[in-house]
Design an enzyme around this catalytic site. Sequence first.
Site, mmCIF file in Angstrom:
data_model
loop_
_atom_site.group_PDB
_atom_site.id
_atom_site.type_symbol
_atom_site.label_atom_id
_atom_site.label_comp_id
_atom_site.label_asym_id
_atom_site.label_seq_id
_atom_site.Cartn_x
_atom_site.Cartn_y
_atom_site.Cartn_z
ATOM 1 N N GLY A 1 1.042 -1.250 0.084
ATOM 2 C CA GLY A 1 0.003 -0.056 -0.022
ATOM 3 C C GLY A 1 0.902 1.369 -0.079
ATOM 4 O O GLY A 1 2.045 1.246 0.362
ATOM 5 N N ARG A 2 0.303 2.370 -0.629
ATOM 6 C CA ARG A 2 1.081 3.678 -0.553
ATOM 7 C C ARG A 2 0.271 4.704 -0.486
ATOM 8 O O ARG A 2 -0.886 4.654 -0.977
ATOM 9 C CB ARG A 2 1.888 3.552 -2.026
ATOM 10 C CG ARG A 2 2.849 4.760 -1.949
ATOM 11 C CD ARG A 2 3.815 4.645 -3.477
ATOM 12 N NE ARG A 2 4.220 3.366 -3.802
ATOM 13 C CZ ARG A 2 5.388 3.013 -3.411
ATOM 14 N NH1 ARG A 2 6.099 3.724 -2.514
ATOM 15 N NH2 ARG A 2 5.962 1.656 -3.708
ATOM 16 N N GLY A 3 0.561 5.674 0.389
ATOM 17 C CA GLY A 3 -0.096 7.032 0.582
ATOM 18 C C GLY A 3 0.585 8.356 0.230
ATOM 19 O O GLY A 3 1.830 8.027 -0.278
ATOM 20 N N SER A 4 0.231 9.342 0.643
ATOM 21 C CA SER A 4 1.038 10.578 0.287
ATOM 22 C C SER A 4 2.265 10.660 1.029
ATOM 23 O O SER A 4 3.221 11.529 0.689
ATOM 24 C CB SER A 4 -0.083 11.797 0.272
ATOM 25 O OG SER A 4 -0.328 11.809 1.432
ATOM 26 N N ALA B 1 3.275 8.089 3.482
ATOM 27 C CA ALA B 1 3.814 6.916 4.076
ATOM 28 C C ALA B 1 3.692 5.545 2.898
ATOM 29 O O ALA B 1 2.831 5.465 2.080
ATOM 30 C CB ALA B 1 3.256 6.466 5.523
ATOM 31 N N THR B 2 4.448 4.562 3.173
ATOM 32 C CA THR B 2 4.372 3.228 2.370
ATOM 33 C C THR B 2 4.009 2.133 3.516
ATOM 34 O O THR B 2 4.677 1.993 4.461
ATOM 35 C CB THR B 2 5.689 3.160 1.812
ATOM 36 O OG1 THR B 2 5.843 4.128 0.544
ATOM 37 C CG2 THR B 2 5.488 1.801 0.899
ATOM 38 N N VAL B 3 3.125 1.272 3.079
ATOM 39 C CA VAL B 3 2.759 0.024 3.726
ATOM 40 C C VAL B 3 3.529 -1.142 3.173
ATOM 41 O O VAL B 3 3.152 -1.267 1.907
ATOM 42 C CB VAL B 3 1.283 -0.176 4.040
ATOM 43 C CG1 VAL B 3 0.930 -1.304 4.888
ATOM 44 C CG2 VAL B 3 0.590 0.958 4.736
ATOM 45 N N LYS C 1 3.769 0.304 8.448
ATOM 46 C CA LYS C 1 3.616 1.735 7.752
ATOM 47 C C LYS C 1 4.878 2.671 8.111
ATOM 48 O O LYS C 1 5.042 2.911 9.288
ATOM 49 C CB LYS C 1 2.169 2.294 7.969
ATOM 50 C CG LYS C 1 1.871 3.394 7.368
ATOM 51 C CD LYS C 1 0.568 3.905 7.749
ATOM 52 C CE LYS C 1 0.134 4.947 7.013
ATOM 53 N NZ LYS C 1 -1.475 5.501 7.230
ATOM 54 N N ASP D 1 -12.064 9.670 7.708
ATOM 55 C CA ASP D 1 -11.648 9.215 6.420
ATOM 56 C C ASP D 1 -12.283 7.569 6.090
ATOM 57 O O ASP D 1 -11.471 6.981 5.621
ATOM 58 C CB ASP D 1 -10.193 9.121 6.306
ATOM 59 C CG ASP D 1 -9.892 9.356 4.590
ATOM 60 O OD1 ASP D 1 -10.964 9.426 3.685
ATOM 61 O OD2 ASP D 1 -8.723 8.719 4.348
#
Length: 331
Positions: free
Chosen positions: A10-13, A15-17, A32, A125
């Site tokens: 998973g990847r966000g703005s 952080a990366t999981v 994360k 969210d």
Amino acid sequence: MEWTRGPTIGRGSSATVSAAISHGTGEAFAVKSAELSKSGLLQREQRILSSLDSPRVVGYVGFDITEENNRQMYNLFMEYVDGGTLADEIRRHGGRMEEPAVAFYTGQIVKGLEYIHSIGVAHCDIKARNILIGGGGAKIADFGCAKRVSGGVDDLAAAGIGGTPMFMAPEVAVGEEQGCAADIWAVGCSAIEMATGGSPWPVVGDPVSLLYRIGFSGESPEVPDFLSGEGKDFLSKCLRRDPKERWTAKELLKHPFLAESDSIQKQLPDFNSTSPTSVLLDHGVWNSLEEPETQKTRQNSPEKRVEQLASSSPVPDWRWDENWITVRRHN
């Protein structure tokens, strides 16, 4: 703790999981990570997640700081849930869910919200991509936008407004407030997402136009005509534009739409595990004491345990490769 980082899941703005596994215990977990110098939001998420304890919330495992590729990384350890996200589950149902499944997962999300709201936390969210699915059902995840909404002075109270525009309540869209009532609006939007396989609002050209429509049009998302009377009534309780008129999570749990939701769990896909421990134990990683010593050593190595996990869990796909990195706690 010594552990091994695996592929990104998973990847966000910010952080990366990644998938990960502990050398000491053999347990799988999710990590994360963000660069330490840019990890303020992740550290705030850690403080919130570490205060939560519910079967309907992804479990907190711990955190550490590591040195990787000449960078200091802040790592938040969480329960590994092996069924992917609720968005994946919608796809597994052919792009949209039948009403009993919508009621089942909505009920579990509301149970999680009833718990976190009761201790003064708003998630901020809620959407299908932030709900994880395992053998025990749904778990609320990704508390990156979460904040304290009651009780004392807390640095979390200054988190501001965040989240995903498509799921924002009217009061959030206009920048007035974001609290527990906004989570309930997002529950209604998420139920529509499950039932239709689409977004709760028609797609518009840009987020500003969407937020203007949500905040100032006086409209609410369209309730699908094919839902039962109970389903439509449930959504009407979630999607009231005045946050003071929306039902609370505690009230929604008594709604007839959710009354029988737990009884359909046996009809839904049965994932093999619900926790990092059982991911490994259920597949017999240590099931033979009769093996030669050399075989036992390989069987109990982190690499072998990851291979076992990858081959047994179809979602997400943990294909073995050479990109795993061993890391150690940074003192």
